[in-house]
Structures are given as structure tokens and as C-alpha cells.
Design an enzyme around this catalytic site. Structure first.
Site, PDB file in Angstrom:
ATOM      1  N   CYS A  10       1.598  -0.830   0.395  1.00 53.18           N
ATOM      2  CA  CYS A  10       0.165  -0.080   0.371  1.00 53.18           C
ATOM      3  C   CYS A  10       0.973   0.841  -0.283  1.00 53.18           C
ATOM      4  CB  CYS A  10      -0.838   0.152   1.170  1.00 53.18           C
ATOM      5  SG  CYS A  10       0.009  -0.065   2.654  1.00 53.18           S
ATOM      6  N   ASN A  13       2.389   1.824   3.994  1.00 53.93           N
ATOM      7  CA  ASN A  13       2.887   0.587   4.820  1.00 53.93           C
ATOM      8  C   ASN A  13       2.382   0.435   6.726  1.00 53.93           C
ATOM      9  OD1 ASN A  13       5.395  -1.483   5.741  1.00 53.93           O
ATOM     10  ND2 ASN A  13       3.798  -2.120   5.179  1.00 53.93           N
ATOM     11  N   CYS A  15      -1.821   0.924   7.532  1.00 54.95           N
ATOM     12  CA  CYS A  15      -2.809  -0.382   7.524  1.00 54.95           C
ATOM     13  C   CYS A  15      -3.518  -1.593   6.833  1.00 54.95           C
ATOM     14  CB  CYS A  15      -3.643   0.954   7.007  1.00 54.95           C
ATOM     15  SG  CYS A  15      -3.835   3.106   7.932  1.00 54.95           S
ATOM     16  N   ARG A  16      -2.919  -0.496   5.783  1.00 56.56           N
ATOM     17  CA  ARG A  16      -3.813  -2.004   4.299  1.00 56.56           C
ATOM     18  C   ARG A  16      -3.103  -3.094   4.548  1.00 56.56           C
ATOM     19  NH1 ARG A  16      -5.115   1.523  -0.393  1.00 56.56           N
ATOM     20  NH2 ARG A  16      -3.124   2.982   0.009  1.00 56.56           N
ATOM     21  N   SER A  17      -1.572  -2.584   3.990  1.00 54.96           N
ATOM     22  CA  SER A  17      -0.158  -3.770   4.040  1.00 54.96           C
ATOM     23  C   SER A  17      -0.262  -4.651   5.161  1.00 54.96           C
ATOM     24  CB  SER A  17       0.080  -3.572   2.986  1.00 54.96           C
ATOM     25  OG  SER A  17       1.448  -2.498   3.861  1.00 54.96           O
ATOM     26  N   ASP A 128      -8.282   3.163   0.964  1.00 56.18           N
ATOM     27  CA  ASP A 128      -6.304   3.393   2.449  1.00 56.18           C
ATOM     28  C   ASP A 128      -7.729   4.677   3.732  1.00 56.18           C
ATOM     29  OD1 ASP A 128      -5.435   4.118   4.361  1.00 56.18           O
ATOM     30  OD2 ASP A 128      -4.471   5.298   2.528  1.00 56.18           O
TER      31      ASP A 128
END
Length: 156
Positions: A10, A13, A15-17, A128
């Protein structure tokens, strides 16, 4: 089949990934597939959060579902394309950035993580959640779990 390596990407690095890395790793262990993977990791396309821990809301969401998170922020580099078989982007902007820095002689499969969805009720893009509330993290968790299951079904 030789063990494979997977990276989730993302922007920052945090939140999402890292959530994707944690969920995917958890599912792999839960299903007893550890031997099929040599490395599972996550990165950001930016260097904004190098060595930072993941966003507390991402960690809380994972913890709520019994998924441990253990990660420090890192930025992807062209060299990483030689160490991962699959590099999966959370959105089109990060996918574009990945394709821009991917070395021409790299064999890594670079694509959207959402390309693995089979349930169209899930959006293909993992949005995001940083500027929103906890509901965005919960939505991401459900998407990521579905995409992870489908990746395992398709690629193994």
C-alpha cells in the site's frame, strides 16, 4: 511446487498492507500451508513510515478477529522484485508505482490483490482507511480475508 513468496503493498505500510500480511500469514498457518511459502511480507511505495508500527486501528481490528500483527514499516525497492513471486497492490495508484519501478528482468507477478475476488459484493480496491473510522478497517479486514482465501485457492 517450490515454496512461493508474497508481498502486499500500500502507500505507507501502516494500515492495509500490514493487515494483509497478518491476515494472509494467519490463514496460511491455520490451514497448515506454511511449507508452501518461503516469505510473506508487506511494504509501502512511499518511505513515510519506515520502521513505524502499524496504525493502532489496523492492529485493533486484527486483534479483534484473533489475528496477530508483527510488522515494522518498510519501503519497497526494485531489488525486492527479485525476492517475491507475487507483489500485490491494494489500489491502482500503488500498482502503477510498482510497475514503474519493477525491473524489466523481474519475474514477479505484480497485480491488484483485489483481482483475486470472486464475490462481487467486495470492491476490487482496498481503500485507504487512514482518514476514516474503524468501520473502514473492518471493511478492509473482510475484503483482505476474502482475497487471501481466493489467492490460496487459485495459486496453490
Amino acid at each position: 511446487m517450490a515454496p512461493i513468496s508474497v508481498a502486499f503493498v500500500c502507500l505507507g505500510n501502516i494500515c492495509r498492507s500490514p493487515m494483509a500480511e497478518a491476515v494472509f500469514t494467519h490463514l496460511v498457518k491455520e490451514k497448515g500451508l506454511d511449507s508452501k511459502f518461503k516469505k510473506i511480507d508487506s511494504f509501502g511505495t512511499s518511505g513515510y513510515h519506515i520502521d513505524d508500527t502499524p496504525d493502532h486501528r489496523s492492529v485493533a481490528c486484527c486483534k479483534k478477529h484473533g489475528v496477530p500483527v508483527n510488522h515494522r514499516g518498510q519501503q519497497i525497492s526494485p531489488d525486492d522484485f527479485y525476492h517475491f513471486d507475487y507483489i500485490l497492490a491494494m489500489d491502482e495508484s500503488n500498482l502503477s508505482n510498482l510497475k514503474r519501478i519493477q525491473p524489466k528482468d523481474s519475474n514477479a507477478v505484480v497485480r491488484l490483490f483485489g483481482d483475486y475476488r470472486t464475490d462481487k459484493s467486495f470492491h476490487r480496491i482496498v481503500e485507504d482507511p487512514y482518514y476514516g473510522g474503524s468501520s473502514g478497517f473492518e471493511r478492509n479486514f473482510k475484503q483482505i480475508t476474502h482475497f487471501s482465501e481466493e489467492f490460496l485457492n487459485k495459486e496453490l
